[in-house]
Design an enzyme around this catalytic site. Sequence first.
Site, PDB file in Angstrom:
ATOM      1  N   GLY A  49       0.779  -1.241   0.000  1.00 44.78           N
ATOM      2  CA  GLY A  49       0.000   0.000   0.000  1.00 44.78           C
ATOM      3  C   GLY A  49       0.802   1.278   0.000  1.00 44.78           C
ATOM      4  O   GLY A  49       0.295   2.330   0.417  1.00 44.78           O
ATOM      5  N   ASN A  54       1.777   3.115  -2.556  1.00 46.61           N
ATOM      6  CA  ASN A  54       1.177   4.102  -3.480  1.00 46.61           C
ATOM      7  C   ASN A  54      -0.070   4.719  -2.859  1.00 46.61           C
ATOM      8  O   ASN A  54      -0.310   5.920  -2.980  1.00 46.61           O
ATOM      9  CB  ASN A  54       0.829   3.447  -4.824  1.00 46.61           C
ATOM     10  CG  ASN A  54       1.998   3.480  -5.795  1.00 46.61           C
ATOM     11  OD1 ASN A  54       2.319   4.516  -6.359  1.00 46.61           O
ATOM     12  ND2 ASN A  54       2.659   2.337  -5.961  1.00 46.61           N
ATOM     13  N   LYS A  97     -14.703 -17.295  -7.463  1.00 48.30           N
ATOM     14  CA  LYS A  97     -14.660 -17.051  -8.909  1.00 48.30           C
ATOM     15  C   LYS A  97     -14.625 -15.538  -9.136  1.00 48.30           C
ATOM     16  O   LYS A  97     -15.216 -14.770  -8.380  1.00 48.30           O
ATOM     17  CB  LYS A  97     -15.890 -17.637  -9.580  1.00 48.30           C
ATOM     18  CG  LYS A  97     -15.936 -19.153  -9.560  1.00 48.30           C
ATOM     19  CD  LYS A  97     -16.631 -19.673 -10.833  1.00 48.30           C
ATOM     20  CE  LYS A  97     -16.560 -21.174 -10.906  1.00 48.30           C
ATOM     21  NZ  LYS A  97     -17.715 -21.829 -10.243  1.00 48.30           N
ATOM     22  N   HIS A 154       1.216   0.889 -13.543  1.00 42.25           N
ATOM     23  CA  HIS A 154       2.036  -0.278 -13.881  1.00 42.25           C
ATOM     24  C   HIS A 154       3.503   0.173 -13.913  1.00 42.25           C
ATOM     25  O   HIS A 154       3.810   1.212 -14.496  1.00 42.25           O
ATOM     26  CB  HIS A 154       1.607  -0.831 -15.252  1.00 42.25           C
ATOM     27  CG  HIS A 154       2.349  -2.067 -15.643  1.00 42.25           C
ATOM     28  ND1 HIS A 154       2.178  -3.269 -14.982  1.00 42.25           N
ATOM     29  CD2 HIS A 154       3.286  -2.290 -16.605  1.00 42.25           C
ATOM     30  CE1 HIS A 154       2.970  -4.181 -15.541  1.00 42.25           C
ATOM     31  NE2 HIS A 154       3.641  -3.616 -16.516  1.00 42.25           N
TER      32      HIS A 154
HETATM   33  C1  GRF Z   1       3.637  -0.984  -7.470  1.00 41.64           C
HETATM   34  O1  GRF Z   1       4.897  -1.186  -8.059  1.00 41.64           O
HETATM   35  C2  GRF Z   1       2.580  -0.766  -8.523  1.00 41.64           C
HETATM   36  O2  GRF Z   1       3.023  -0.087  -9.654  1.00 41.64           O
HETATM   37  C3  GRF Z   1       2.219  -2.180  -8.899  1.00 41.64           C
HETATM   38  O3  GRF Z   1       2.250  -2.888  -7.700  1.00 41.64           O
HETATM   39  C4  GRF Z   1       3.152  -2.254  -6.777  1.00 41.64           C
HETATM   40  C5  GRF Z   1       2.355  -1.954  -5.532  1.00 41.64           C
HETATM   41  O4  GRF Z   1       3.140  -1.437  -4.502  1.00 41.64           O
HETATM   42  N1  GRF Z   1       0.962  -2.224  -9.596  1.00 41.64           N
HETATM   43  P1  GRF Z   1       2.444  -0.741  -3.244  1.00 41.64           P
HETATM   44  O5  GRF Z   1       1.450  -1.756  -2.684  1.00 41.64           O
HETATM   45  O6  GRF Z   1       1.749   0.498  -3.727  1.00 41.64           O
HETATM   46  O7  GRF Z   1       3.542  -0.463  -2.289  1.00 41.64           O
END
Ligand code: GRF
Length: 196
Positions: free
Chosen positions: A12, A14, A65, A110
């Site tokens: 988490g 981000n 599912k 991504h």
């Molecule tokens: C990040 O690298 C994001 O780009 C990818 O998964 C990772 C998640 O990291 N989709 P966090 O949970 O936000 O630390």
Amino acid sequence: MKKIAIFISGRGSNMQAIAQEVKSGILQNLCQIVLVFSNNCAAAGLQIARQNGLPVGCIESSGKKRAEFDLEVINFLQPHQPDYIVLAGYMRILSPVFIKAYEGKIINIHPADTRLHQGLHAYQWAFENQLETTTITIHYVNEGVDTGQIIAQQTVDLKGAATLEEVEQRGLQAEYALYSKTLAKIFAEPHSITAP
Ligand code: GRF
């Protein structure tokens, strides 16, 4: 003021960076986090969200599912009425039923150029291929895996990064900045970046 639900599955970081910008940064007055949701009730990020006073919720997805689980999530979201779903390390592919329910309103980050790499382990891919750069991508989510319309990209210099951890650290710093900046643009001028 847009209402957002942030979807996570693990760490988490981000989500935490976005929450900070909502509290006192570039997302202040542009959006409100109405829910931090996880398909994994043990996700470390949920605890961080709670400590930050954010509303959290989870439904365990294991063994369910895809469409069945996503219908449960749609019902769970109903009282929160999010305008946007912000995926931040959500490790579950969304089913068409969910995509249709929030068409053009689901955003993902991504850690690579989605035209070159899709799916898991993007930093490992960059490291193992000794790439000199990687390109973080923010995109709308469609029914494919990391195939939706690109909204913004940021190239990260990986030269001299000796370990996978270093590649990831450099990438994540760029992710945090790019995600909030891009969300701010979408929420401030929703017509400037057209959803598919
Ligand atoms: C990040 O690298 C994001 O780009 C990818 O998964 C990772 C998640 O990291 N989709 P966090 O949970 O936000 O630390």
